[in-house]
Scaffold this active site. Structure first.
Site: not given
Length: 271
Positions: A50, A73, A144, A189, A246
């Site tokens: 994270r 990832r 990201h 978002d 991103e």
């Protein structure tokens, strides 16, 4: 997990792990940390870290049949090289090719490379993908990036004015950015499509320019207080100190013919 130290002659530094080929720290030549990394990040197999810069490939989010954000990832990459470049910059390269595990998720032969370069006030990350299969394939991807901010409620993003977006937090409604500044007033978002000009992320402490080539879209994300509290790998109030901006290719997925290569690069510059 192997951690790779990336250092330039002028003192700029970055850290990355072979797990996910993930950059977890970027310090400018002056020693200032510019990326957010959660104190509760899970450094474990099959788990995403994270913070930093997770590599999203071959699917962004849940926009397709694969697991959320694909597999890049959460798998081990090979460290191909690490050292100094010809200009004194620090460089590292990571490589990922098809394995039985990746084929069980996405049955294609590919060669992905991630190159990380740091120097002065800048961090450059380039992702390239080669189709080594016998048939075309499509993918979406993103870097990201968790930028460190002093207080996200005081942060703003410049350069998105007039841009069309899809708002996931609002139920995938479509809209257009009328304001010259994007501010975080709750869960955010959004996927901004066809972004050309560089962006600037600004708060009371830091200014960061985000520019890109190859990538066509930009995702801006912050979970907000309520959603942030539900994330077990994010410390209390961690959402206040991060803003994801991103570089992405989502709206028009990349299609590669056998033998073709695609490359996208994101450049972060501390101002």
């Amino acid at each position: 997990m192997e951690k790779v130290e990336i250092a330039a002659n002028d003192g700029a530094r970055a850290e990355a792990f072979t797990h996910g080929a993930q950059v977890t720290s970027w310090k400018t030549a002056g020693g200032d940390e510019r990326l957010f990394l959660s104190e509760r990040s899970t450094f474990a197999p099959d788990a995403a870290i994270r913070g930093g810069v997770p590599v999203i490939f071959p699917q962004f989010g849940s926009m397709g049949p694969l697991p959320k954000h694909g597999f890049a990832r959460v798998v081990e990459w090979e460290r191909a090289r690490a050292g100094r470049g010809s200009t004194g910059n620090g460089e590292a390269q990571f490589r990922l090719t098809a394995t039985p595990r990746t084929r069980s998720i996405w049955d294609h032969a590919f060669d992905a490379n991630l190159v990380v370069a740091v120097q002065g006030m800048s961090l450059a990350i380039a992702l390239s993908v080669v189709n080594e299969d016998k048939a075309p394939f499509q993918f979406t991807a993103a870097l990201h990036t968790y930028l460190l901010v002093d207080d996200v409620r005081e942060a703003l993003v410049l350069g998105l004015e007039g841009g069309a977006f899809r708002d996931s937090a609002a139920g995938w409604v479509e809209g257009r950015q009328d304001e010259s500044e994007l501010r975080v007033t709750g869960e955010l978002d959004r996927i901004y499509l066809s972004v050309g000009a560089p962006l600037e992320v600004r708060d009371d402490v830091r200014r960061t320019r985000v520019s890109m080539t190859g990538f066509t879209d930009v995702v801006v994300w912050n979970p907000g207080a309520e959603r942030g509290a539900s994330l077990s790998d994010l410390e209390p109030d961690g959402w206040l100190r991060m803003l994801c901006v991103e570089a992405a290719v989502i709206g028009s997925p990349v299609t590669l013919e056998p033998g073709e290569r695609w490359t996208g690069q994101q450049m972060l510059t501390a101002l």
